[in-house]
Design an enzyme around this catalytic site. Structure first.
Site, PDB file in Angstrom:
ATOM      1  N   HIS A  25      -0.464  -3.703  11.002  1.00 31.74           N
ATOM      2  CA  HIS A  25       0.628  -4.505  11.574  1.00 31.74           C
ATOM      3  C   HIS A  25       0.842  -4.223  13.064  1.00 31.74           C
ATOM      4  O   HIS A  25       1.961  -4.079  13.541  1.00 31.74           O
ATOM      5  CB  HIS A  25       1.926  -4.297  10.784  1.00 31.74           C
ATOM      6  CG  HIS A  25       1.790  -4.676   9.345  1.00 31.74           C
ATOM      7  ND1 HIS A  25       1.697  -5.991   8.928  1.00 31.74           N
ATOM      8  CD2 HIS A  25       1.674  -3.915   8.226  1.00 31.74           C
ATOM      9  CE1 HIS A  25       1.542  -6.017   7.616  1.00 31.74           C
ATOM     10  NE2 HIS A  25       1.519  -4.777   7.166  1.00 31.74           N
ATOM     11  N   SER A  35       4.131  -6.398   2.849  1.00 34.15           N
ATOM     12  CA  SER A  35       2.766  -6.376   3.389  1.00 34.15           C
ATOM     13  C   SER A  35       1.779  -6.953   2.374  1.00 34.15           C
ATOM     14  O   SER A  35       1.842  -8.141   2.058  1.00 34.15           O
ATOM     15  CB  SER A  35       2.399  -4.947   3.804  1.00 34.15           C
ATOM     16  OG  SER A  35       1.193  -4.911   4.530  1.00 34.15           O
ATOM     17  N   GLN A  40       0.808 -12.081   9.749  1.00 29.87           N
ATOM     18  CA  GLN A  40       1.293 -10.821   9.171  1.00 29.87           C
ATOM     19  C   GLN A  40       0.429  -9.623   9.541  1.00 29.87           C
ATOM     20  O   GLN A  40       0.929  -8.504   9.695  1.00 29.87           O
ATOM     21  CB  GLN A  40       1.354 -10.975   7.643  1.00 29.87           C
ATOM     22  CG  GLN A  40       2.027  -9.837   6.909  1.00 29.87           C
ATOM     23  CD  GLN A  40       1.286  -9.461   5.640  1.00 29.87           C
ATOM     24  OE1 GLN A  40       0.155  -8.983   5.680  1.00 29.87           O
ATOM     25  NE2 GLN A  40       1.926  -9.693   4.508  1.00 29.87           N
ATOM     26  N   GLN A  62       0.828  -1.204   0.000  1.00 28.99           N
ATOM     27  CA  GLN A  62       0.000   0.000   0.000  1.00 28.99           C
ATOM     28  C   GLN A  62       0.868   1.262   0.000  1.00 28.99           C
ATOM     29  O   GLN A  62       1.872   1.333   0.699  1.00 28.99           O
ATOM     30  CB  GLN A  62      -0.907  -0.006   1.235  1.00 28.99           C
ATOM     31  CG  GLN A  62      -2.175   0.794   1.065  1.00 28.99           C
ATOM     32  CD  GLN A  62      -3.282   0.340   2.024  1.00 28.99           C
ATOM     33  OE1 GLN A  62      -3.311  -0.804   2.445  1.00 28.99           O
ATOM     34  NE2 GLN A  62      -4.179   1.238   2.358  1.00 28.99           N
ATOM     35  N   ARG A  65      -9.146  -9.045   2.874  1.00 23.87           N
ATOM     36  CA  ARG A  65      -8.160  -8.418   3.761  1.00 23.87           C
ATOM     37  C   ARG A  65      -8.413  -6.919   3.873  1.00 23.87           C
ATOM     38  O   ARG A  65      -8.415  -6.343   4.963  1.00 23.87           O
ATOM     39  CB  ARG A  65      -6.750  -8.678   3.212  1.00 23.87           C
ATOM     40  CG  ARG A  65      -5.581  -8.099   4.014  1.00 23.87           C
ATOM     41  CD  ARG A  65      -4.286  -8.426   3.284  1.00 23.87           C
ATOM     42  NE  ARG A  65      -3.094  -8.112   4.056  1.00 23.87           N
ATOM     43  CZ  ARG A  65      -2.421  -6.976   3.986  1.00 23.87           C
ATOM     44  NH1 ARG A  65      -2.861  -6.006   3.178  1.00 23.87           N
ATOM     45  NH2 ARG A  65      -1.332  -6.770   4.710  1.00 23.87           N
TER      46      ARG A  65
END
Length: 295
Positions: A195, A88, A244, A9, A113
């Site tokens: 995260h 990511s 993750q 991203q 997600r």
């Protein structure tokens, strides 16, 4: 050995992927398939939308994923990875490109997600900040001293870490890290604390989707974010994908491990050149380039 890396991203830009759509019939077919799977014409947003249109998480993540995996697909015989990694979101792109995930399943997981992360962001106001000019240990130590939720989220390159947590926690951490000698502490324009433990609800939601998805053995090792180590076992890959969401992206360590394991060149597949810059900060001498579709 050829290493291929896939951005996350922040790499999006207006018009992304339009050249692929116009130049390749295979790319057009995959983009149109993506429109059907997603239930809206993401190509309209990618090709003609504004930067503000593209910054919405439910658009950003699928858009970057599509640009990366479709570019890899149309490279044909030129795409011969011996190791892959993704930053990511880019980890999902890497898995599709390396044959571990189908295009359809990869896109559905990325969409799930993005939606799960968006919901987690709305549950609790939170944010992230880039810390420049401090060593990893100092940043980790300061974060641990704060009672609010604050963790190291992205180890991008030596001297560049991103921290993630509650708004109050990030504000306090930035103040303390500047006092500890950071050159800059920049709050990022993101929707939440990616995260970090604040993504737990998203982790739980995504775990169900990942467990139900078929993941095959990739054609080469994938170096995963959670511990920067190479994996080919589908069950371990699944476990690491789930972890993750609330764990850090160990990109510095990933690049170092790939170099130690014989990487002689890095090719970034997808929009932008962010990862190439980060790789150069780890090893200025290594060969790096962008994947491009030959005319």
């Amino acid at each position: 050995m050829k290493a291929y890396i896939f951005p996350g991203q922040g790499a999006q830009f207006p018009g992304m992927g339009k050249d692929l759509y116009e130049q390749s019939e295979k790319a057009r077919e995959l983009f149109e398939e993506a429109n059907e799977i997603l239930g809206f014409r993401i190509t309209d947003v990618m090709f003609d939308g504004t930067a503000d249109d593209l910054v919405q998480t439910n658009v950003t993540q699928p858009a970057i994923f599509l640009h990366s995996v479709i570019l890899a697909a149309v490279l044909g015989d030129d795409f011969k990875p011996e190791m892959v990694a993704g930053h990511s979101l880019g980890e999902f792109s890497a898995l599709v490109a390396a044959g571990a995930l189908s295009f359809e399943d990869g896109l559905r997981l990325v969409a799930a997600r993005a939606n799960a992360m968006q919901k987690a962001c709305e549950l609790q106001p939170s944010t992230m900040a880039a810390i420049l000019g401090l060593d990893d240990f100092t940043v980790e130590d300061v974060c641990q001293q704060i009672t609010e939720v604050v963790v190291t989220a992205n180890y991008n390159c030596p001297g560049q870490l991103v921290i993630s947590g509650s708004i109050a926690g990030i504000d306090e951490a930035c103040e303390k890290l500047l006092a500890a000698g950071a050159k800059r502490a920049l709050k990022l324009k993101v929707g939440g604390a990616f995260h970090s433990p604040l993504m737990e609800s998203a982790r739980v939601e995504l775990e169900t989707a990942i467990v139900a998805t078929t993941i095959n053995q990739p054609v080469c090792p994938i170096y995963q974010n959670i511990d920067a180590k190479p994996y080919t076992d589908p069950e371990l890959i699944k476990k690491n994908l789930v972890a993750q969401l609330t764990g850090p992206v160990r990109w510095t360590q990933t690049v170092k491990h790939m170099l130690e394991d014989g990487a002689t060149s890095f090719t970034e597949v997808g929009p932008g050149k962010v990862l190439q810059g980060l790789v150069k900060k780890v090893d200025a001498a290594v060969a790096i380039n962008s994947a491009v579709l030959e005319q």
